[in-house]
Scaffold this motif. Structure first.
Motif, PDB file in Angstrom:
ATOM      1  N   SER A 249       2.244   6.687 -24.033  1.00  9.67           N
ATOM      2  CA  SER A 249       0.813   6.423 -24.128  1.00  9.67           C
ATOM      3  C   SER A 249       0.037   7.051 -22.968  1.00  9.67           C
ATOM      4  N   PRO A 250      -1.032   7.810 -23.247  1.00 14.36           N
ATOM      5  CA  PRO A 250      -1.900   8.322 -22.174  1.00 14.36           C
ATOM      6  C   PRO A 250      -2.521   7.181 -21.366  1.00 14.36           C
ATOM      7  N   MET A 251      -2.708   6.042 -22.016  1.00 18.94           N
ATOM      8  CA  MET A 251      -3.294   4.893 -21.319  1.00 18.94           C
ATOM      9  C   MET A 251      -2.362   4.379 -20.232  1.00 18.94           C
ATOM     10  N   GLU A 252      -1.075   4.384 -20.475  1.00 17.04           N
ATOM     11  CA  GLU A 252      -0.129   3.926 -19.465  1.00 17.04           C
ATOM     12  C   GLU A 252      -0.139   4.863 -18.263  1.00 17.04           C
ATOM     13  N   LYS A 253      -0.165   6.158 -18.524  1.00 17.69           N
ATOM     14  CA  LYS A 253      -0.222   7.142 -17.436  1.00 17.69           C
ATOM     15  C   LYS A 253      -1.514   6.986 -16.640  1.00 17.69           C
TER      16      LYS A 253
ATOM     17  N   LYS B 149       1.940  -5.552 -14.362  1.00 18.24           N
ATOM     18  CA  LYS B 149       1.395  -6.569 -15.273  1.00 18.24           C
ATOM     19  C   LYS B 149       0.762  -5.908 -16.490  1.00 18.24           C
ATOM     20  N   PHE B 150       0.013  -4.832 -16.266  1.00 18.42           N
ATOM     21  CA  PHE B 150      -0.595  -4.107 -17.373  1.00 18.42           C
ATOM     22  C   PHE B 150       0.484  -3.523 -18.278  1.00 18.42           C
ATOM     23  N   GLN B 151       1.499  -2.919 -17.678  1.00 18.02           N
ATOM     24  CA  GLN B 151       2.574  -2.297 -18.453  1.00 18.02           C
ATOM     25  C   GLN B 151       3.273  -3.326 -19.342  1.00 18.02           C
ATOM     26  N   GLU B 152       3.463  -4.515 -18.811  1.00 18.08           N
ATOM     27  CA  GLU B 152       4.081  -5.594 -19.598  1.00 18.08           C
ATOM     28  C   GLU B 152       3.259  -5.898 -20.851  1.00 18.08           C
ATOM     29  N   GLU B 153       1.932  -5.947 -20.692  1.00 18.94           N
ATOM     30  CA  GLU B 153       1.062  -6.206 -21.845  1.00 18.94           C
ATOM     31  C   GLU B 153       1.092  -5.029 -22.823  1.00 18.94           C
ATOM     32  N   LEU B 154       1.100  -3.811 -22.297  1.00 18.71           N
ATOM     33  CA  LEU B 154       1.096  -2.633 -23.160  1.00 18.71           C
ATOM     34  C   LEU B 154       2.376  -2.551 -23.995  1.00 18.71           C
TER      35      LEU B 154
ATOM     36  N   LEU C  63      -4.314   4.442 -11.533  1.00 10.91           N
ATOM     37  CA  LEU C  63      -5.481   3.671 -11.132  1.00 10.91           C
ATOM     38  C   LEU C  63      -5.127   2.394 -10.381  1.00 10.91           C
ATOM     39  N   PHE C  64      -4.210   1.619 -10.946  1.00 11.61           N
ATOM     40  CA  PHE C  64      -3.924   0.291 -10.413  1.00 11.61           C
ATOM     41  C   PHE C  64      -2.888   0.340  -9.295  1.00 11.61           C
ATOM     42  N   THR C  65      -2.894  -0.705  -8.476  1.00 10.85           N
ATOM     43  CA  THR C  65      -1.809  -0.862  -7.508  1.00 10.85           C
ATOM     44  C   THR C  65      -0.521  -1.127  -8.282  1.00 10.85           C
ATOM     45  N   ARG C  66       0.602  -0.965  -7.614  1.00 14.72           N
ATOM     46  CA  ARG C  66       1.882  -1.061  -8.304  1.00 14.72           C
ATOM     47  C   ARG C  66       2.063  -2.405  -9.006  1.00 14.72           C
TER      48      ARG C  66
ATOM     49  N   ASP D 225       0.835  -1.206   0.000  1.00 11.51           N
ATOM     50  CA  ASP D 225       0.000   0.000   0.000  1.00 11.51           C
ATOM     51  C   ASP D 225       0.869   1.255   0.000  1.00 11.51           C
ATOM     52  N   TYR D 226       1.901   1.241   0.853  1.00 12.76           N
ATOM     53  CA  TYR D 226       2.781   2.404   0.954  1.00 12.76           C
ATOM     54  C   TYR D 226       3.512   2.651  -0.365  1.00 12.76           C
ATOM     55  N   ASP D 227       4.058   1.581  -0.957  1.00 11.82           N
ATOM     56  CA  ASP D 227       4.789   1.716  -2.221  1.00 11.82           C
ATOM     57  C   ASP D 227       3.884   2.254  -3.327  1.00 11.82           C
ATOM     58  N   THR D 228       2.646   1.769  -3.355  1.00 12.60           N
ATOM     59  CA  THR D 228       1.709   2.217  -4.381  1.00 12.60           C
ATOM     60  C   THR D 228       1.370   3.694  -4.210  1.00 12.60           C
ATOM     61  N   THR D 229       1.165   4.103  -2.962  1.00  9.76           N
ATOM     62  CA  THR D 229       0.731   5.475  -2.690  1.00  9.76           C
ATOM     63  C   THR D 229       1.853   6.492  -2.792  1.00  9.76           C
ATOM     64  N   ASN D 230       3.052   6.107  -2.393  1.00  7.83           N
ATOM     65  CA  ASN D 230       4.110   7.091  -2.198  1.00  7.83           C
ATOM     66  C   ASN D 230       5.251   7.044  -3.213  1.00  7.83           C
ATOM     67  N   THR D 231       5.220   6.133  -4.145  1.00  4.88           N
ATOM     68  CA  THR D 231       6.243   6.096  -5.179  1.00  4.88           C
ATOM     69  C   THR D 231       5.574   6.039  -6.546  1.00  4.88           C
ATOM     70  N   SER D 232       6.263   6.562  -7.545  1.00  5.09           N
ATOM     71  CA  SER D 232       5.717   6.598  -8.903  1.00  5.09           C
ATOM     72  C   SER D 232       6.449   5.598  -9.791  1.00  5.09           C
ATOM     73  N   PRO D 233       5.717   4.787 -10.553  1.00  5.28           N
ATOM     74  CA  PRO D 233       6.378   3.829 -11.437  1.00  5.28           C
ATOM     75  C   PRO D 233       7.031   4.533 -12.628  1.00  5.28           C
ATOM     76  N   VAL D 234       8.016   3.893 -13.215  1.00  6.85           N
ATOM     77  CA  VAL D 234       8.668   4.425 -14.406  1.00  6.85           C
ATOM     78  C   VAL D 234       7.820   4.075 -15.626  1.00  6.85           C
ATOM     79  N   LEU D 235       7.392   5.087 -16.363  1.00  5.16           N
ATOM     80  CA  LEU D 235       6.595   4.850 -17.566  1.00  5.16           C
ATOM     81  C   LEU D 235       7.521   4.517 -18.728  1.00  5.16           C
ATOM     82  N   LYS D 236       7.100   3.571 -19.564  1.00  7.67           N
ATOM     83  CA  LYS D 236       7.951   3.098 -20.653  1.00  7.67           C
ATOM     84  C   LYS D 236       7.479   3.540 -22.034  1.00  7.67           C
ATOM     85  N   THR D 237       6.320   4.167 -22.095  1.00  6.32           N
ATOM     86  CA  THR D 237       5.784   4.625 -23.380  1.00  6.32           C
ATOM     87  C   THR D 237       5.195   6.026 -23.189  1.00  6.32           C
TER      88      THR D 237
END
Length: 500
Positions: free
Chosen positions: A289-293, A306-311, A298-301, A275-287
């Motif tokens: 795409s507005p959808m990735e942002k 998993k979504f990013q891998e598919e994208l 929206l999703f937990t880390r 919960d803390y990691d999801t709330t307080n850190t930002s993932p590295v975006l790889k594209t």
């Protein structure tokens, strides 16, 4: 069962009952029930804390009923109900000691658990491959999709065909590849037949029996129902996730309670960290795409990863339109160089809905690379709402009790206590998450918490209604007859875990 083990179990069962009674004196929201009459010598025992019931309202769509500990390598007849939280981590929905391996005992345990969960059926349930359990599930949970644990099948196959495994070391690898890698029914059937012919095992009764039951355990046949699998199911320990590493083959029932408490505390700590990691850190975006942002917010880390891998994989997958009928278009999606493994995606542009032959979204709740490739081709820049499963989002535990799919909550004194507990716990979680964001906010939050504690203590000491609910909860027990059975349940209130 040896007489020595029977004596050990008897002492251990009494230890568990004493433990539950001690907890009863401390807090009323923990629940347990004993099968049969009050001599408690051979009846099974079920228990669950208020947290288990709360979590079931959020994540009760898919359930694992783990009876691994019934096998000969374990000394305790222990079973657990678990699910997956919004981080893909195991959560506990209840535990049982099943002292009698009978159909009626399994029916009792399942009915007792379902009653505590307000009669809300899960979409799916996973169990060990066992005929008695299969009958019990079909009677108690007829509307739930029942899956046999694949690793339970693998384990039994190794036991039943030990000579084959020893004489042909390659068989295990090819057997698992046949099960895990087939993407169409035709591919599976051809691979299975080839396996039987190659090793000259067409007459093996065990293989014939598991083939007949293939629609209950081969992943290919189960992908039309939600099981929440995120690629985590391929684990060598099979069902044993929540208590893995805490309850081992040498454990006694006396040791079980301590290990049970350790496991609950351990997974609670892991959830708080996630919960803390999801709330307080930002993932590295790889594209770009507005959808990735959008998904990152929206999703937990873990689910976002998993979504990013598919994208990202859509960059290597091309979508080719093969049919267009009104508002519905059909696409052939394949990875470059792997055109023979193409998938078919049907896309309704009016409803912004798509279905893929891989059925990944239906099975896991994560949208697949094939649909995302079609979205990219159609210039769909953000995820349509139907592909944002709330149970995988940061807000999975918000307002669940008022959702239209949530169970109706009984209004008796014990049940209303649980509702109050659920509401307070949820607000407390939000308070902690906000209060930990900076040292200044932390100090303000801590002062407010201490002031609130003083007010609660003052009301508790002289409030007119405080003692009433406590007496009703602590002193009450009620009988409940399971439908179609002669078993009597004694429901008793015991302790629940601390607020957080």
């Amino acid at each position: 069962m040896s007489s020595g083990r029977e004596r050990a179990l008897g002492v251990g069962v009494q230890h568990v009952l004493d433990y539950l009674k001690r907890m009863q004196a401390e807090n009323p929201a923990f629940f347990y029930a004993v099968e049969g009459d009050n001599d408690q010598s051979g009846g099974s025992i079920f228990w669950a804390d208020a947290t288990a019931r709360t979590y079931y309202t959020y994540f009760g769509d898919t359930v694992t009923f783990d009876t691994t500990y019934r096998t000969n390598r374990y000394r305790v007849p222990f079973a657990s109900f678990t699910g997956l939280n919004h981080h893909g981590q195991p959560v506990l929905f209840g535990c049982a000691l099943i002292l009698n391996d009978s159909e009626s005992s399994f029916i009792w345990v399942l009915q007792t658990w379902l009653h505590l969960m307000a009669g809300r059926y899960p979409i799916s349930i996973t169990t060990d491959p066992d005929g008695i359990i299969q009958v019990a599930v079909s009677q108690v949970l007829p509307g739930s999709r029942h899956r046999f644990c694949k690793w339970g099948i693998f384990r039994e196959t190794q036991e039943k065909l030990a000579d084959l495994y020893q004489s042909h070391p390659t068989f295990e690898f090819e057997f698992k590849r046949c099960i895990n890698e087939a993407e169409t029914i035709q591919e599976f059937e051809a691979s299975w037949e080839s396996l039987l012919q190659r090793y000259n095992i067409t007459d093996k009764e065990w293989l014939q029996s598991i083939y007949s039951a293939r629609e209950q355990w081969v992943p290919l046949y189960m992908r039309d129902a939600f099981f929440g699998d995120l690629g985590l199911a391929d684990r060598s320990e099979g069902l044993n996730t929540f208590f893995g590493g805490h309850v081992n083959a040498s454990a006694t029932i006396q040791m079980l309670i301590k290990q049970y408490e350790k496991a609950v505390a351990n997974w609670h700590e892991k959830e708080l960290k996630a919960d803390y990691d999801t709330t307080n850190t930002s993932p590295v975006l790889k594209t770009p795409s507005p959808m990735e942002k959008q998904a990152a917010g929206l999703f937990t880390r873990r689910i976002f990863m998993k979504f990013q891998e598919e994208l990202v994989e859509t960059l290597a997958n091309s979508a080719t339109k093969i049919e267009d009928s009104g508002g519905v278009s059909t696409y052939r999606v394949a990875k470059y160089g792997e055109e023979h493994k193409a998938h078919t995606v049907s896309f309704n542009s009016f409803e912004m809905k798509a279905t893929c032959s891989c059925r990944m979204f239906e099975y896991s709740g994560i949208i697949c690379r094939h649909i995302l490739a079609v979205f990219r081709a159609k210039n769909v820049l953000t995820l349509p709402s139907q592909y944002i499963l709330k149970r995988w989002t940061r807000n999975a535990k918000s307002s669940s009790m008022t959702d239209e799919n949530a169970p109706e909550v009984p209004v008796g004194p014990q049940e209303s206590l649980t509702v109050r507990y659920n509401n307070l716990r949820q607000e407390a979680i939000k308070y902690v998450e906000e209060g930990a964001k900076s040292i200044y906010i932390y100090n303000v939050a801590m002062d407010g918490l201490q002031e609130a504690a003083k007010k609660v203590a003052a009301v508790k000491n002289k409030g007119p209604g405080a003692a009433l609910d406590g007496n009703l909860a602590n002193g009450s027990s009620k009988e409940f007859h399971t439908s179609g059975e002669n078993h009597m349940l004694t429901f008793q209130s015991v302790k629940y875990c601390s607020l957080l």
